[in-house]
Each structure stands twice: as C-alpha cells, then as structure tokens.
Design a protein around this motif. Structure first.
Motif, mmCIF file in Angstrom:
data_model
loop_
_atom_site.group_PDB
_atom_site.id
_atom_site.type_symbol
_atom_site.label_atom_id
_atom_site.label_comp_id
_atom_site.label_asym_id
_atom_site.label_seq_id
_atom_site.Cartn_x
_atom_site.Cartn_y
_atom_site.Cartn_z
ATOM 1 N N PRO A 125 26.549 22.318 33.185
ATOM 2 C CA PRO A 125 26.530 22.726 34.568
ATOM 3 C C PRO A 125 25.292 22.307 35.425
ATOM 4 C CG PRO A 125 25.982 24.456 32.996
ATOM 5 C CD PRO A 125 25.930 23.485 32.241
ATOM 6 N N GLY A 126 25.430 22.394 36.610
ATOM 7 C CA GLY A 126 24.268 22.206 37.338
ATOM 8 C C GLY A 126 25.013 21.751 38.713
ATOM 9 N N ASP A 127 23.947 21.573 39.683
ATOM 10 C CA ASP A 127 24.222 21.427 41.153
ATOM 11 C C ASP A 127 24.607 19.942 41.240
ATOM 12 O OD1 ASP A 127 24.192 21.163 43.800
ATOM 13 O OD2 ASP A 127 22.080 21.570 44.264
ATOM 14 N N PRO A 128 25.779 19.678 41.925
ATOM 15 C CA PRO A 128 26.204 18.328 42.179
ATOM 16 C C PRO A 128 25.109 17.444 42.803
ATOM 17 C CG PRO A 128 27.498 19.590 43.203
ATOM 18 C CD PRO A 128 26.816 20.625 42.438
ATOM 19 N N LEU A 129 24.498 17.995 43.652
ATOM 20 C CA LEU A 129 23.452 17.296 44.763
ATOM 21 C C LEU A 129 22.182 17.678 44.266
ATOM 22 C CD1 LEU A 129 25.380 17.468 48.009
ATOM 23 C CD2 LEU A 129 25.320 15.638 46.599
ATOM 24 N N ALA A 130 21.922 17.496 42.727
ATOM 25 C CA ALA A 130 20.332 17.686 42.601
ATOM 26 C C ALA A 130 20.241 16.834 41.479
ATOM 27 C CB ALA A 130 20.444 19.178 41.726
#
Length: 278
Positions: A125-130
């Motif tokens: 999981p993770g911020d798609p814009l990071a």
C-alpha cells in the motif's frame, strides 16, 4: 548559542539546496525527454513479469529494514544509547537530525514533484502520488550510514574497545598512545570487525531496500537513485556539521574545552643549578 545557530543555519541551507535539486530533477523526469521514463518503464515491466513467490516474500520482509517505524525506533534507541554512553549531546543530536532532516527533505521534494508510481501491479500500500524520490532508500542510507559513522567516531575517541590500563608495552608506548589517541593497533580485533560490518551494512542495506521497492512496483528505478542521492548528500552534510565535530567530544581536547592547558612546570636539576665550590 551563536555556534548552535550557525550550525543550524548551515544545515537549513543544505536542506533547501537538496529540495531544489530534487524538485528540478523530478520535474525533468516527469515533464522532460522520455528516454529515462522509457528505461524506467522497461525495468518495471521486467521486474513485474519475473516475480516469484519466494522472492516476493523475501522482498516484503527486507523492506522493513527501512520501514518508517523501524527507522523511528532505531533512531531513538541509537540516540539514547550513544547519549548515555558518551554523556555528550552532539552525537545523539546528529543521529536525530539525520532521520528528521531526511524526512523533511523527502516530504518537501515529493510534494513538489508529485510523480505517479509505476504503472504495474503494486504489492504494497502507499500514496499513488508519492514516487520521487524513494523515501525508504534515503532513510536506509541515513540510518545505516549514520550508524557506521557514529561507530567510527566512538572507536576513534576510544569510547569502546579501549585497551586496559597497563597493557601497553612500555611507558613510551603509553605516552604515544595518550598523545596520538587510540590507534587501530590499540583496539581489539572485534572492534575492527564491527566497523567493517557497519560499513558493509551501510552500503548493502540501501541497495537491498532500493531493489525491493522497485521489484514490488512501488518505485521507478530513477526514484531509487534519487533517494540514494538525497540520503548520501544529507548524511555528508550532517557528518560535516555535527557528527564530525571534534571539539565537543574529543578526549584529546579535554572534552571540548577551549581553554589552553597549563604548561608542565619544569623541576630544576640540583646537579646543574648547584654553585661550584670555591
């Protein structure tokens, strides 16, 4: 106080320059010529097409070496242990500055670049814009590189691996040891082994973490390179300004005191000062 403000100002300038460099590089990656993006895409697809069950599990576990909570906990433990061991505040402050400053630089540059993550199936999981730069890689460089520098500093100052009193080969050797500090030959073998292991970890762990993040589809390869650049530059800056300072914790300078040491009084030789008999 003036010295502390001066040191802080130098680190702020270094952090600002790093943010500008990373933001400019990220803008070129996102909006510039497509050669690097094409290389990134080819590498990401190759990794995604060659995923295997065992390596997927291994990379998931290895990522925790630079996970956010791992870095926070390791920084707190290392800073507390070094502060207790040395009774000095420079080294613990430098350790905290390493991870705190890296996080601030990462957050600022990441927000300015706003690069999407790779267009492949992502396993974490993770911020798609990071995506740019890789925070895990930068944190690994600062944490494990900082550990190696701190251990080297402690060994150079004789904080561990100290030869017991009276174990020298003679008074002349003891005098040279006191005047020249703790040389490598005066340390037991295990201190050298620990220093070598810390250097190996400082190089191997960031490479491993960067591979894991790319393999798991969380970062472009250029993100990992950017994270390594961020971590290496910030590590060098903190070492230059804080960790490498000798005046605050060098035993050869009397614990950092700037007052000159009084010269030893010379006792006159009675045989030379006695008046000749008349």
């Amino acid at each position: 106080m003036r010295s502390i403000l001066g040191l802080g100002g130098r680190l702020v300038v270094a952090a600002g320059l790093l943010v500008l460099i990373l933001a400019g590089t990220g803008a070129l990656l996102v909006h510039g010529p497509g050669q690097v993006r094409g290389w990134d895409t080819d590498a990401e697809r190759w990794f995604a097409d060659h995923r295997a069950g065992g390596l997927v599990r291994l990379t998931a576990d290895a990522t925790y070496l630079a996970d956010t909570w791992t870095v926070i906990a390791a920084t707190a433990v290392l800073a507390a242990a070094v502060g207790w061991w040395t009774r000095r505040w420079w080294l613990p402050a430098g350790i905290i500055l390493l991870t705190a400053g890296e996080t601030a630089i990462y957050e600022a540059s990441n927000a300015l670049v706003d690069r999407p993550r790779p267009a492949v199936p992502r396993l974490d999981p993770g911020d798609p814009l990071a995506s740019f730069p890789s925070g895990h890689t930068a944190a690994a460089v600062c944490l494990y590189g900082g550990l190696a520098l701190v251990l080297r500093r402690l060994a150079a100052d004789g904080r561990f691996g100290r030869r017991p009193a009276g174990s020298g080969s003679g008074s002349g050797d003891q005098g040279r040891s006191a005047g020249e500090g703790h040389s490598a030959s005066a340390r037991p073998w295990w201190v050298g082994a620990v220093l070598v292991a810390s250097v190996v970890a400082a190089v191997a762990v960031p490479v491993l973490v960067g591979f894991c993040r790319t393999y798991r589809g969380m970062h472009h390869p250029s993100d990992v390179i950017g994270g390594a650049f961020l971590g290496a530059c910030w590590l060098a800056a903190v070492n230059r300004v804080v960790l490498g300072r000798r005046g605050a914790h060098d035993p050869r300078r009397g614990g950092g005191s700037s007052c000159p040491q009084p010269a030893a009084r010379r006792v006159p030789d009675p045989a030379r000062t006695a008046q000749p008999s008349r």
